[in-house]
Design an enzyme around this catalytic site. Structure first.
Site, PDB file in Angstrom:
ATOM      1  N   PRO A  26      18.097 -10.172  -6.470  1.00 50.95           N
ATOM      2  CA  PRO A  26      17.216  -9.016  -6.762  1.00 50.95           C
ATOM      3  C   PRO A  26      15.663  -9.244  -6.533  1.00 50.95           C
ATOM      4  O   PRO A  26      15.145 -10.188  -6.816  1.00 50.95           O
ATOM      5  CB  PRO A  26      17.122  -9.173  -8.410  1.00 50.95           C
ATOM      6  CG  PRO A  26      18.289  -9.723  -8.700  1.00 50.95           C
ATOM      7  CD  PRO A  26      18.803 -10.909  -7.782  1.00 50.95           C
ATOM      8  N   GLU A  27      15.157  -8.649  -5.386  1.00 48.41           N
ATOM      9  CA  GLU A  27      13.762  -8.696  -5.099  1.00 48.41           C
ATOM     10  C   GLU A  27      13.246  -7.354  -5.563  1.00 48.41           C
ATOM     11  O   GLU A  27      14.009  -6.514  -6.359  1.00 48.41           O
ATOM     12  CB  GLU A  27      13.709  -8.864  -3.843  1.00 48.41           C
ATOM     13  CG  GLU A  27      14.373 -10.115  -3.141  1.00 48.41           C
ATOM     14  CD  GLU A  27      13.915 -10.605  -1.790  1.00 48.41           C
ATOM     15  OE1 GLU A  27      13.007 -10.293  -1.371  1.00 48.41           O
ATOM     16  OE2 GLU A  27      14.810 -11.346  -1.260  1.00 48.41           O
ATOM     17  N   HIS A 118      29.993 -13.316 -19.056  1.00 49.00           N
ATOM     18  CA  HIS A 118      28.648 -13.321 -18.190  1.00 49.00           C
ATOM     19  C   HIS A 118      27.657 -11.996 -18.762  1.00 49.00           C
ATOM     20  O   HIS A 118      26.866 -12.084 -18.357  1.00 49.00           O
ATOM     21  CB  HIS A 118      28.579 -13.331 -16.654  1.00 49.00           C
ATOM     22  CG  HIS A 118      29.251 -14.473 -16.137  1.00 49.00           C
ATOM     23  ND1 HIS A 118      28.944 -15.859 -16.603  1.00 49.00           N
ATOM     24  CD2 HIS A 118      30.325 -14.649 -15.329  1.00 49.00           C
ATOM     25  CE1 HIS A 118      29.863 -16.515 -15.747  1.00 49.00           C
ATOM     26  NE2 HIS A 118      30.731 -15.907 -14.978  1.00 49.00           N
ATOM     27  N   ARG A 136      24.422 -16.688 -13.522  1.00 53.31           N
ATOM     28  CA  ARG A 136      23.712 -17.964 -13.504  1.00 53.31           C
ATOM     29  C   ARG A 136      22.676 -18.173 -14.544  1.00 53.31           C
ATOM     30  O   ARG A 136      22.053 -19.120 -14.560  1.00 53.31           O
ATOM     31  CB  ARG A 136      23.246 -17.937 -11.980  1.00 53.31           C
ATOM     32  CG  ARG A 136      24.448 -18.390 -10.993  1.00 53.31           C
ATOM     33  CD  ARG A 136      23.845 -18.535  -9.765  1.00 53.31           C
ATOM     34  NE  ARG A 136      24.843 -18.263  -8.793  1.00 53.31           N
ATOM     35  CZ  ARG A 136      24.750 -17.948  -7.600  1.00 53.31           C
ATOM     36  NH1 ARG A 136      23.552 -18.050  -6.984  1.00 53.31           N
ATOM     37  NH2 ARG A 136      25.661 -17.587  -6.902  1.00 53.31           N
ATOM     38  N   ARG A 181      -6.449 -22.318   3.607  1.00 52.18           N
ATOM     39  CA  ARG A 181      -5.020 -22.740   3.165  1.00 52.18           C
ATOM     40  C   ARG A 181      -4.017 -23.215   4.323  1.00 52.18           C
ATOM     41  O   ARG A 181      -3.830 -22.418   5.132  1.00 52.18           O
ATOM     42  CB  ARG A 181      -4.357 -21.761   2.122  1.00 52.18           C
ATOM     43  CG  ARG A 181      -5.164 -21.382   0.799  1.00 52.18           C
ATOM     44  CD  ARG A 181      -4.949 -20.405  -0.018  1.00 52.18           C
ATOM     45  NE  ARG A 181      -3.619 -21.101  -0.313  1.00 52.18           N
ATOM     46  CZ  ARG A 181      -2.737 -20.161  -1.271  1.00 52.18           C
ATOM     47  NH1 ARG A 181      -3.249 -18.805  -1.609  1.00 52.18           N
ATOM     48  NH2 ARG A 181      -1.551 -20.581  -1.513  1.00 52.18           N
TER      49      ARG A 181
END
Length: 300
Positions: A26-27, A118, A136, A181
């Site tokens: 999932p993004e 799950h 997970r 940076r």
DNA sequence: AAGCTTTCCTGGATGC
DNA sequence: TGCATCCAGGAAAGCT
């Protein structure tokens, strides 16, 4: 995981086949599609109770959650970065899908069947159930009471970067926030403190579209190139959300596990395959213990 | 059976 | 020197 194995076996097979049965992390697009998928089914509905079968996800689910939200009506379902915010009168449920989390709307009759191991949490409404499944268990379900102030000030949300579709997300912002940076631009995108929602897949894809090498120091990228990158990020995410929109119906299903979708990737998971623009072999490197894919000819 | 996945946290390094 | 920021590495769990 599957990426490696499939990559070796099906190196020259078309992307569509290769990824057809894989479940992307999932993004932001997946979370946004989830939001759009569940929102019409739970907004204005009253939560009857919450059944927590596995209290320990990434963090413990607050004890007594059922008592906190039981009897409360959902007023809105919002998103901040990859966090879903389910608002009720007394506060917000904060939900993160982690790596393998899904939310599905099921008919209430689903409660009569034994959940699989799950399927950790059910938010029970009058006619439906919102079910959280996460093999997970890197996901999270947290509670932020209205008494504690605006949910935007929650510790997990406070330091997040700007939303990629907000007017605040500009090339100038990326430029300013990266001066001096040395971190690789890919890493800077993943960090999420400049712009949110760009995960491993879309970072590689966006950098390809902007023709920027993923290992380039973020502080050594010109403003004009950030213009291209900001546009590439918006385009990539918007395309993915649009593709996901066509699968929204999959969120309401008694047994469907799909509900996500697959963009046609330019570089992601295509190591060794020809670049779709120049034909050179796509390369895979590791940055911060995660795979990055890029075209050595197109990106500098 | 070791590699892969996300995100937060830790602690060493760096900079003003 | 001290404080803030930066950045690399580690941990969690399950699957193949």
């Amino acid at each position: 995981m599957i990426v490696t194995r499939v990559d070796k076996i099906t190196r020259n097979v078309p992307t569509l086949f290769k990824t057809a049965d894989r479940f992307p992390m999932p993004e932001l697009p997946e979370v946004e599609v989830t939001r759009r998928g569940i929102s019409p089914h739970i907004t204005e509905q009253v939560i009857e109770r919450v059944d927590v079968r596995t209290p320990m996800l990434r963090w413990p689910i607050p004890s007594g959650l059922s008592a906190l939200v039981g009897g409360q009506r959902v007023t809105r379902v919002e998103r901040r970065g990859k966090y879903l915010l389910i608002e009720v009168g007394a506060g917000w449920l904060i939900v993160h899908l982690g790596m393998t989390g899904t939310l599905r709307v099921l008919p209430r009759a689903a409660l009569e069947r034994l959940p699989d191991k799950h399927e950790h949490v059910d938010i029970v409404f009058g006619q439906t159930v919102l079910r959280f499944r996460d093999p997970r268990r890197f996901g999270a379900i947290l509670w932020h009471a209205r008494d504690a102030g605006d949910v935007a000030d929650h510790p997990l949300l406070r330091a997040l970067g700007v939303e990629p579709f907000s007017p605040d997300f500009t090339a100038q912002l990326m430029f300013d926030r990266t001066r001096g940076r040395s971190v690789a631009i890919k890493q800077a995108l993943l960090a999420g403190d400049i712009v949110v929602g760009v995960g491993n897949i879309y970072a590689s894809e966006s950098l390809f579209r902007a023709r920027i090498h993923p290992a380039r120091a973020a502080g050594r990228i010109a403003l004009s190139r950030y213009v291209a990158l900001a546009e590439a990020i918006r385009d990539t995410l918007a395309e993915a959300i649009a593709k996901g929109g066509s699968t929204l119906r999959d969120f309401v299903s008694s047994d469907g596990s799909r509900g996500y979708f697959q963009l046609d990737y330019f570089v992601y998971d295509r190591a060794g395959e020809p670049c779709k623009v120049c034909g050179n072999a796509i390369r895979q490197i590791v940055q911060g213990q995660r795979s990055t894919f890029y075209c050595p000819h197109c990106q500098h």
